[in-house]
Motif scaffolding. Sequence first.
Motif, PDB file in Angstrom:
ATOM      1  N   LYS A   1     -13.399  22.136  11.527  1.00 20.41           N
ATOM      2  CA  LYS A   1     -13.207  21.891  10.120  1.00 20.41           C
ATOM      3  C   LYS A   1     -14.710  21.408   9.547  1.00 20.41           C
ATOM      4  CE  LYS A   1      -9.594  20.222   8.012  1.00 20.41           C
ATOM      5  NZ  LYS A   1      -8.086  19.648   7.965  1.00 20.41           N
TER       6      LYS A   1
ATOM      7  N   ARG B   1       0.444  18.852  11.543  1.00 25.71           N
ATOM      8  CA  ARG B   1       0.108  18.592  10.177  1.00 25.71           C
ATOM      9  C   ARG B   1      -1.275  19.629   9.784  1.00 25.71           C
ATOM     10  NH1 ARG B   1       1.365  12.598   9.376  1.00 25.71           N
ATOM     11  NH2 ARG B   1       3.078  12.609   8.062  1.00 25.71           N
ATOM     12  N   LYS B   2      -2.404  19.563  10.828  1.00 29.41           N
ATOM     13  CA  LYS B   2      -3.545  20.199  10.655  1.00 29.41           C
ATOM     14  C   LYS B   2      -3.532  21.455  11.007  1.00 29.41           C
ATOM     15  CE  LYS B   2      -6.890  16.545  12.477  1.00 29.41           C
ATOM     16  NZ  LYS B   2      -5.884  15.564  12.702  1.00 29.41           N
TER      17      LYS B   2
ATOM     18  N   LEU C   1      -0.872  23.317   9.936  1.00 29.29           N
ATOM     19  CA  LEU C   1      -0.434  23.831   8.708  1.00 29.29           C
ATOM     20  C   LEU C   1      -1.438  23.880   7.633  1.00 29.29           C
ATOM     21  CD1 LEU C   1       3.168  22.403   8.337  1.00 29.29           C
ATOM     22  CD2 LEU C   1       2.645  24.422   9.231  1.00 29.29           C
ATOM     23  N   GLU C   2      -2.461  23.094   7.766  1.00 28.76           N
ATOM     24  CA  GLU C   2      -3.638  23.116   6.796  1.00 28.76           C
ATOM     25  C   GLU C   2      -4.416  24.251   6.954  1.00 28.76           C
ATOM     26  OE1 GLU C   2      -5.599  19.579   7.390  1.00 28.76           O
ATOM     27  OE2 GLU C   2      -4.018  18.169   6.391  1.00 28.76           O
ATOM     28  N   ILE C   3      -4.404  24.670   8.245  1.00 30.06           N
ATOM     29  CA  ILE C   3      -5.606  25.808   8.446  1.00 30.06           C
ATOM     30  C   ILE C   3      -4.908  27.224   8.587  1.00 30.06           C
ATOM     31  CG2 ILE C   3      -7.190  24.085   9.562  1.00 30.06           C
ATOM     32  CD1 ILE C   3      -6.536  25.304  12.123  1.00 30.06           C
TER      33      ILE C   3
ATOM     34  N   ASP D   1       5.325  27.489   8.146  1.00 28.85           N
ATOM     35  CA  ASP D   1       6.130  26.191   7.873  1.00 28.85           C
ATOM     36  C   ASP D   1       6.552  25.388   9.170  1.00 28.85           C
ATOM     37  OD1 ASP D   1       5.947  24.257   5.716  1.00 28.85           O
ATOM     38  OD2 ASP D   1       8.056  24.533   5.559  1.00 28.85           O
TER      39      ASP D   1
ATOM     40  N   LYS E   1      -0.272  30.024   4.386  1.00 27.92           N
ATOM     41  CA  LYS E   1       0.588  28.866   3.756  1.00 27.92           C
ATOM     42  C   LYS E   1       2.016  29.382   3.895  1.00 27.92           C
ATOM     43  CE  LYS E   1      -2.844  26.683   2.127  1.00 27.92           C
ATOM     44  NZ  LYS E   1      -3.213  25.691   3.008  1.00 27.92           N
TER      45      LYS E   1
END
Length: 428
Positions: free
Chosen positions: A328, A93-94, A96-98, A104, A101
């Motif tokens: 982050k 999850r992390k 994919l956040e950083i 996937d 885009k």
Amino acid sequence: MKEKDLFFDKKHIWHPYESITNTNNCFLVTSAKGIFLKLSNGQKIIDGMSSWWSVIHGYNHKRLNLALNKQIKKMSHVMFGGITHKPAISLCRKLLEITPKNLDCIFLADSGSVAIEIAMKMTLQYWNALNVNKTKFLTIKNGYHGDTFFAISVSDPLNSKHKIYNNVILKNIFAESPVISFDDIWNNTDLKSFEELICKNQHSIAGVILEPIVQGAGGMKFYHPNYLKNVRKLCNLYNIPLIIDEIATGFGRTGKLFASEYSNISGDILCIGKALTAGMLTLSAVLTTRYIADIISCSKAQCLMHGPTYMGNPLACAVANENIKMLKENKWKKQVKNIEIELKKNLKSLSNHPKVSNVRVLGAIGVVECLYPIKIKKMQSFFIKNHIWIKPFKNLIYTTPAYIIDKDSLKKITKVIALSLDTDNFIY
């Protein structure tokens, strides 16, 4: 006891790129804290390498240690085949956040080299699922992508230690490496070799693979962001997947979270490793698009044909999670910028030294390229005597310190590098 241990090591244990019979110096480390390594003789030395770019927050960091301790009380490992766990899910999850885009889907692997293997397998399986026979990879000279067989097939075929395998590895396509450096004025002629080769071989190229901006072990060269930007355009033009190898450059080392951000592009496949766990445990990841993942799933195999025993190791994932939390918080941006300022201030004057051909700095990377090959064993001893750990290679002295390094310690590193140039530790 120390002498016995070192004797045993010298006689029985291989080290990276070392002979087992004619070894270079090897120093026994007993502990590490912050930016310091403690040797068996009690000497404390400043680590100017952050253990090959990985230990970005320094050694024995409380938060990272705590993350490991919490996880090990639950489980240190469980197979990833048919089983999943929160540390892996949270990490993905992390990531994919950083990351860009368009990415996937994630494959968690063991090491950087293995990540490259998986990325190359992905592209081959992608074309296989489309019933298209494409088996070659296009890259640039002076590159380095790891030590496993697929990885060395896209590393420089002539200027690396891997050339002894040239008669057995996959024969790939190598464009001339960029000559326009990071801060120079861009000229499209730098792309000519790559452009000609991708056009000529478009029907056989399965993928393009590049280290973004920084060519690491291939010579510590920093090339112009427009080169990578134009490579992305050419890959789009010829519908060829682009693999971005951010194993060394990822997680802030160049001043951007990922070096490809300098070119404002993203790959179709991204490889990350090294600093993913802040140097605490080995872990890498390969990210790709949903489109590529879905095409692979439509192949005869119906799956990606790779599955390491330690895939998604919970302990490694747990500490990677904490590392990303720390990143982050964005302290790294100021830390890396300060390192860059100090390196430029203290190293640039060495450009005028009679033994130096070039000095370059980008983010938390400082490179002094010498005119002559270095006597590695003697130079290593010189650095240790001056309480510094730097591991030069060929004609290069470089430093990639931990982001937490203080100004005085960094100044000490650059001062000792300057002093090393006035020794007889060169081959003329």
